[in-house]
Structures are given as C-alpha cells and as structure tokens.
Motif scaffolding. Structure first.
Motif, short mmCIF file in Angstrom:
data_model
loop_
_atom_site.label_atom_id
_atom_site.label_comp_id
_atom_site.label_asym_id
_atom_site.label_seq_id
_atom_site.Cartn_x
_atom_site.Cartn_y
_atom_site.Cartn_z
N GLY A 50 0.82 -1.21 0.00
CA GLY A 50 0.00 0.00 0.00
C GLY A 50 0.85 1.26 0.00
N GLY A 51 1.93 1.25 0.75
CA GLY A 51 2.80 2.42 0.78
C GLY A 51 3.47 2.66 -0.55
N PHE A 52 3.87 1.55 -1.21
CA PHE A 52 4.50 1.68 -2.52
C PHE A 52 3.53 2.25 -3.55
CE2 PHE A 52 5.42 -0.14 -6.71
CZ PHE A 52 6.70 0.36 -6.92
N GLU A 53 2.28 1.79 -3.53
CA GLU A 53 1.29 2.28 -4.48
C GLU A 53 1.00 3.77 -4.25
OE1 GLU A 53 -0.18 0.95 -7.12
OE2 GLU A 53 1.13 -0.78 -6.88
N ARG B 209 3.82 5.70 -5.69
CA ARG B 209 3.80 5.69 -7.15
C ARG B 209 2.77 6.69 -7.69
NH1 ARG B 209 1.11 3.12 -11.24
NH2 ARG B 209 -0.29 2.12 -9.74
N VAL B 210 1.61 6.74 -7.03
CA VAL B 210 0.57 7.67 -7.47
C VAL B 210 1.04 9.11 -7.29
CG1 VAL B 210 -1.75 8.53 -6.97
CG2 VAL B 210 -1.31 6.06 -7.07
N LEU B 211 1.71 9.40 -6.20
CA LEU B 211 2.20 10.76 -5.97
C LEU B 211 3.23 11.16 -7.01
CD1 LEU B 211 2.55 10.78 -2.05
CD2 LEU B 211 0.77 11.88 -3.44
N VAL B 212 4.11 10.21 -7.38
CA VAL B 212 5.13 10.51 -8.39
C VAL B 212 4.48 10.79 -9.75
CG1 VAL B 212 7.07 9.54 -9.69
CG2 VAL B 212 6.95 9.25 -7.21
N LEU B 213 3.48 9.98 -10.14
CA LEU B 213 2.80 10.21 -11.41
C LEU B 213 2.08 11.55 -11.44
CD1 LEU B 213 1.31 6.63 -12.08
CD2 LEU B 213 3.27 7.73 -13.19
N VAL B 214 1.47 11.90 -10.35
CA VAL B 214 0.78 13.20 -10.29
C VAL B 214 1.79 14.34 -10.41
CG1 VAL B 214 -0.54 14.73 -8.78
CG2 VAL B 214 -1.16 12.32 -8.94
#
Length: 250
Positions: free
Chosen positions: A231-234, A237-242
């Motif tokens: 969950g932490g990795f996902e 990842r979402v923060l980086v894409l944003v």
C-alpha cells in the motif's frame, strides 16, 4: 453467666395501641413538659429524627413511617413503642434482619436498643437462640420490655449509647450504629454467588471478544506488514505520477 431473657411477663394486649383512658402516664407527663402537645413544638421532631438515626443511621423520605410519627405526636404511644415500630418495620427487616446472621443481628439490635455492646459470646449465643425460636419480634420485645431498658431509658427517651466517655482517652467510643455496617462481607459474598448465570460479569471480556486471540500469530503479522508495504509503494507511485503530470502541463 445466665441472662434473664424476659424481665416482664408478656400480655395478650397490643402494647402499641393506646389504652382506653388515653396515653400512658409517662406520655402524658412528656406532653406537659413539651407544652401540652407534641405538635406544638419542635421537641417531638428532634425525638423522631434521633430515633430514626439510632435505628437506621440514615433514613430517607421513603423510609419514614408516617402513621407511627402521627401516633407519637398525638401522645397515643410513648417513644419506646415508636422504637419498637421502627425495629419491626419492613425497612428494618429487609435492610438489616435479612442481611445478617443471628449473631450479627444480636450485635446490631442490642447496641441500638440497650446502648451498649454485647458483653460476651455467652450473651450473644443466648440472644441468638431467642431469635431462632421467637424471631425478630420476640427478640425486640424482650429487649424493649427488659428491666435494663426501662431503667436506662424509660418510656419516653430515645435509646443512646451509654458510657461512651472513657477515662484516659481523648475521644469516646464510636456510636454503635457506626461500628456495624448494614451487612457484612458474608452477605456480600452470598449475593455475588446468586448473580444469574446469564448476566455477563463486568470483569470478564464480552462474548464478542472472547474468540479473538490475545496475540496475533506470526503469519498474520507478516501478511499485514506485506500489505502495508504494498500500500505504501502504491501511494508513493501515485504521488510521483501526479507530480510528473503537473510538470508536463507547465
């Protein structure tokens, strides 16, 4: 030491009912001393409050016995019969008599009626036999009709503890009604054993929580940690894409 159980012979006449000629001589004398009528002064109020305190220690409004108070105010009964009525009342039977053994009841009532502690175990056994044979009423009647009670308090004096002041002591003895709680530990333990089986003990965990183990097993802990890491990795990842999307739009 043998104790006289009955100082005066019992009579078939109900002693709590005023005789045809009116109140007793002692009650009439008290009325004269009080100003002609109990209801004309606060003297009877003090007697009533003192009597309730001597018998019940604390008396709530629901514990008061109005018909006895009325009879005392009108001079129909002396104070001794008022005390008798309190000791034989439903309040005293349910709150004291049914909550104590015969031995403990002897300590409670002798202290309240005669104003002294029980002399020894021999007296305690003697009176407990009276309770076993004649019940609470027989025991109370023998105490209130005894020569000791009459000599100490007469008909129109509320019983009180005698000889509380002791030589060589700065303070006297604690009143009898404060020395003995309303019931002992034996009654408390008995009542706890009578608790219905369906009632959940407040000191035990609730039924819904009993199936939960005290400590989770090792495999469950590993699974939880794995899910937490994924969950932490996902989220990262979402923060980086944003962040990349915002930079491209700029």
């Amino acid at each position: 030491m043998s104790l006289p159980l009955l100082a005066y012979p019992l009579s078939s006449q109900n002693s709590r009912v005023a005789p045809p000629g009116g109140a007793s001589l002692a009650a009439q004398q008290f009325l004269q001393d009080a100003g002609g009528s109990y209801s004309q002064g606060s003297g009877v109020d003090l007697l009533i409050e003192k009597a309730y305190k001597q018998v019940f220690f604390h008396a709530m409004r629901c514990d008061r016995i109005e018909h006895l108070e009325s009879q005392l105010r009108n001079g129909m009964i002396p104070v001794r019969e008022f005390i008798r009525g309190l000791l034989l009342s439903r309040r005293f039977k349910e709150g004291y008599y049914q909550c104590n053994s015969n031995y403990r009841m002897v300590d409670q009532i002798v202290g309240r009626v005669l104003g002294r502690p029980v002399y020894n175990d021999a007296e305690r056994r003697t009176w407990s036999i009276v309770i076993a044979k004649e019940g609470l009423e027989g025991f109370v009647n023998q105490l209130l009709d005894s020569e000791e009670y009459i000599n100490a308090f007469g008909l129109d004096q509320v019983p009180e503890q005698r000889s509380r002041s002791l030589a060589g002591r700065a303070t006297g003895e604690m009143p009898i009604y404060q020395q003995f709680p309303r019931y002992g530990s034996d009654w408390r333990d008995t009542m706890s054993k009578r608790t219905p089986s369906g009632v959940v003990n407040s000191y035990e965990p609730s039924p819904a929580a009993k199936w939960l183990p005290a400590k989770p097993p090792a495999w469950a802990l590993k699974v939880w940690l794995g899910l937490f890491a994924i969950g932490g990795f996902e989220i990262l990842r979402v923060l980086v894409l944003v962040g990349f999307s915002m930079l491209r739009t700029n």
